[in-house]
Design an enzyme around this catalytic site. Structure first.
Site, PDB file in Angstrom:
ATOM      1  CB  THR A  46      36.177  30.024  38.868  1.00 17.78           C
ATOM      2  OG1 THR A  46      37.006  30.837  39.691  1.00 17.78           O
ATOM      3  CG2 THR A  46      35.446  30.899  37.854  1.00 17.78           C
TER       4      THR A  46
ATOM      5  N   GLY B  29      40.345  39.138  40.373  1.00 20.90           N
ATOM      6  CA  GLY B  29      40.951  37.915  39.873  1.00 20.90           C
ATOM      7  C   GLY B  29      40.885  37.844  38.362  1.00 20.90           C
TER       8      GLY B  29
ATOM      9  CB  THR C 141      38.362  27.143  37.738  1.00 25.44           C
ATOM     10  OG1 THR C 141      38.125  27.239  39.148  1.00 25.44           O
ATOM     11  CG2 THR C 141      38.847  25.755  37.410  1.00 25.44           C
TER      12      THR C 141
ATOM     13  N   GLY D 118      43.763  33.064  40.291  1.00 25.12           N
ATOM     14  CA  GLY D 118      43.748  34.069  39.236  1.00 25.12           C
ATOM     15  C   GLY D 118      45.057  34.799  39.055  1.00 25.12           C
TER      16      GLY D 118
END
Length: 205
Positions: free
Chosen positions: A39, A69, A90, A93
């Site tokens: 992410t 997520g 990041t 999740g």
């Protein structure tokens, strides 16, 4: 479509090859979707003192249809309060959501902690809690910045991030878990950057 933007297939041949190769790996090596994710998170502060936090993610690679997520969830994937600061996450999740880590970091900054202190205090005890409860913790990293432009980061893996402002050119730094619930941060080396560029541009068979 409503604003007449051209509809384009964003799937590149390189990305398709990577997807097909991963399908084969999952069959042959019994991999699961949690063996790869990423992410991009960003926190900004403008001249008027207004802050914003954002995330952009392709989601968990090879995820099951319908999975949601942490990235779109305020308090988990990101959180910002212009009077205090912001944070973005990041990683896995499912684990980040169990601690609402972005909100927790901003809350700690609101109590007077520096961004680095807030990141360390929110992330590392939570990792231990996950390991105690489930026997393991997913990979995740968080970045934070307060309304004064001070920043912090915490991670349980090797994690690269970038910082910059109007007086300092953007630079790439490397964070790693340090001793006693702290984070070790150092500039990346040219050797690391060369290896990274070679890896992402390597031919896909």
């Amino acid at each position: 479509m409503q604003n007449n933007f051209e509809i384009v297939n964003m799937l590149t041949l390189r990305a398709k090859k990577i997807w097909l190769n991963r399908l084969a790996e999952m069959r042959e090596k019994n991999l699961n979707p949690y063996d790869g994710h990423d992410t991009v998170g960003a926190i900004t502060l403008d001249k008027q003192g207004s802050m914003a936090a954002a995330t952009s993610t392709s989601g968990l690679f090879m995820k099951k249809a319908g999975r949601i997520g942490d990235s779109p969830l305020s308090g988990s994937g990101f959180y910002v309060d212009s009077e205090i600061g912001g944070a973005a996450a990041t990683g896995l999740g499912e684990d980040i959501m169990k601690g609402c880590l972005s909100y927790e970091i901003v809350r700690l900054m609101g109590e007077g902690k520096s961004p680095q202190q807030a990141c360390d205090q929110a992330v590392y005890p939570f990792i231990e809690k996950l390991k105690k409860r489930y026997g393991k913790a997913g990979e995740f990293s968080l970045v934070a910045m307060n309304h004064n432009g001070e920043w912090g980061v915490a991670t349980n893996v090797e994690f690269t991030f970038s910082v910059g402002n109007e007086t300092k050119a953007p630079r790439i730094l490397m964070a790693n878990p340090g001793p006693d619930h702290t984070t070790s941060i150092a500039p990346i080396t040219q050797e690391w950057l060369d290896a990274y560029e070679k890896r992402i541009k390597a031919p896909i068979n």
